[in-house]
Design an enzyme around this catalytic site. Structure first.
Site, PDB file in Angstrom:
ATOM      1  CB  SER A 242     -35.542  48.043 -77.454  1.00  0.00           C
ATOM      2  OG  SER A 242     -36.732  48.991 -78.521  1.00  0.00           O
TER       3      SER A 242
ATOM      4  CE1 TYR B  80     -35.686  53.012 -82.907  1.00  0.00           C
ATOM      5  CE2 TYR B  80     -37.288  51.456 -80.805  1.00  0.00           C
ATOM      6  CZ  TYR B  80     -36.467  51.994 -82.740  1.00  0.00           C
ATOM      7  OH  TYR B  80     -36.002  51.204 -83.815  1.00  0.00           O
TER       8      TYR B  80
ATOM      9  CB  THR C 167     -32.152  53.920 -82.925  1.00  0.00           C
ATOM     10  OG1 THR C 167     -31.045  53.028 -82.324  1.00  0.00           O
ATOM     11  CG2 THR C 167     -32.533  53.125 -83.995  1.00  0.00           C
TER      12      THR C 167
ATOM     13  CE  LYS D 103     -28.236  49.299 -83.503  1.00  0.00           C
ATOM     14  NZ  LYS D 103     -30.397  49.732 -84.334  1.00  0.00           N
TER      15      LYS D 103
ATOM     16  CG  HIS E  80     -33.040  49.781 -87.844  1.00  0.00           C
ATOM     17  ND1 HIS E  80     -33.192  50.539 -86.634  1.00  0.00           N
ATOM     18  CD2 HIS E  80     -34.028  49.399 -87.351  1.00  0.00           C
ATOM     19  CE1 HIS E  80     -33.925  50.941 -85.822  1.00  0.00           C
ATOM     20  NE2 HIS E  80     -34.598  49.324 -86.437  1.00  0.00           N
TER      21      HIS E  80
ATOM     22  CB  SER F  99     -26.695  45.909 -90.581  1.00  0.00           C
ATOM     23  OG  SER F  99     -27.291  46.646 -89.670  1.00  0.00           O
TER      24      SER F  99
END
Ligand code: FNR
Length: 381
Positions: free
Chosen positions: A119, A143, A169, A254, A278, A310
């Site tokens: 991440s 991000y 994302t 994503k 998410h 998910s």
């Protein structure tokens, strides 16, 4: 085999092998604010529940006498061979679960041959995670900051540290309304807990400073600068050209739930999509992710790669997602709970349980490889 030997009663597994039981144990043992951060979801958490209900509604129909003696779980994704159709989903701020955070996860992933998606909000720098993941396959999750210098800096670092695929994302340009975090006044990254991957970034330092070095008004101002650069709600499909220009490898979007968005991803020259909500952490009341999968898969066909996350909790969940059109799935919360309960050993335990159950279940439903997993395996097909 080890599992059967354990069954003889001499060696008891230290953690439950049912990952839903392991989740309950995490709720008992892990500090409430930290557990709440991982377990929590948006609003009334109805989407997080819908994710599980979508799996429970679907049932497998096992087939017999198909010679399943030799099995091969590998899949090809973006020119690379994965030994199993499973990756670890990007989870930020893992250090709230265990101080070894991303390093423990990266080691376990490399060791077990499961690719890792690191991440942007990782608790260790992506370079440290890459080192711990030596020999492993790793992707980077972006991000998309409103500050283009920050974006470019992350892309440059990721490429230099051997991250092969970019996962962008899209569902979190703004954080969802998450009552558990709000009620416990515990947004870990706003307290400076475990977001080293940001703090080690030179462009981030220039844009935001070090929010937790100052105090009073300085600190507040830095945190507000950070909130303003974290995501970019003004992005549109046209902006994807920018990423294409600055990233040489495959790009995967994503957070796709609508088939039209999946078609737009194809038109924009993307390489794949992750059907994901998410983990229900963004839009309360949104469709269960598995319910969104078939229409997305039908919309893109074989033109780009469809991944899913998910709600994956069992090996048979993986089979259901593959039957509905995913090429591979990403495992989320369960490995974070494993990390919180037992560090690296806990992560390994969770991954091994999932994969062992997947392999056994594939044989028992009558398939030898992921390509043989088709909608006919489902009762609802
Ligand atoms: C996430 N997820 C996530 N996604 C992402 O793209 N970047 C991130 O930094 C994070 N961080 C994060 C933290 C925590 C605590 C959770 C639980 C989730 C979402 C993650 O990648 C994945 O989509 C979900 O976890 C899937 O849902 P389940 O299967 O975990 O319920």
């Amino acid at each position: 085999n080890e599992i059967y030997l354990n069954g003889l009663g001499d060696v008891r597994p230290e953690l439950p092998t049912d990952l839903t039981v392991l989740e309950r144990l995490a709720g008992e043992r892990i500090a409430p604010a930290a557990y709440g951060y991982v377990a929590g979801a948006a609003g009334t958490e109805s989407t997080a529940r819908a994710n599980r209900e979508a799996f429970e509604r679907r049932r497998l129909v096992p087939r017999m006498l198909r010679d399943v003696a030799v099995r091969d779980l590998s899949v090809r994704l973006f020119g690379q061979t994965l030994p199993v159709p499973v990756l670890l989903a990007p989870i930020g701020v893992l250090a709230i679960m265990h101080p070894d955070g991303d390093l423990a996860v990266a080691r376990a992933a490399a060791d077990l041959g499961v690719p890792l998606v690191v991440s942007t909000a990782a608790s260790h720098s992506m370079e440290q995670a890459a080192e711990a993941n030596a020999g492993g396959l790793r992707w980077f999750q972006l991000y998309w900051s409103s500050d283009r210098d920050v974006v470019l800096s992350f892309l440059t670092r990721a490429s230099a540290a051997g991250y092969t695929t970019l996962v962008v994302t899209l569902d979190t340009h703004t954080l969802g309304w998450r009552p558990r975090d709000l009620d416990l006044a515990y947004l870990p990254f706003l307290r400076g807990i475990g977001v080293t991957n940001y703090f080690t970034d030179p462009a981030f330092q220039r844009a935001v400073g070090s929010p937790f070095d100052g105090d009073g008004a300085d600190r507040e101002a830095a945190i507000m600068r950070w909130a303003g650069t974290f995501g970019d709600p003004s992005l549109t499909w046209d902006d994807l050209d920018f990423l294409r220009e600055h990233w040489d490898g495959p790009i995967v979007l994503k957070g796709i739930q609508h088939p039209d968005d999946a078609r737009r991803a194809v038109d924009a020259g993307m390489d794949g999509v992750v059907v994901s909500n998410h983990g229900g952490r963004q839009v309360d009341g949104a469709i269960g992710s598995l319910d969104a999968l078939p229409r997305v898969a039908a919309a893109v066909g074989d033109r780009i790669t469809v991944l899913f996350d998910s709600g994956i909790r069992t090996g048979t969940d993986v089979i259901k997602a593959l039957a509905l059109g995913a090429k591979a799935v990403m495992l989320g919360r369960p490995y974070a709970y494993g990390l919180g309960l037992a560090g690296e050993a806990g992560v390994r335990h969770v991954i091994r349980c999932l994969l062992a159950e997947l392999e056994i279940a594939m044989a028992l439903v009558g398939v030898t490889c992921p390509a043989e997993i088709t909608p006919e395996l489902l009762a609802s097909a």
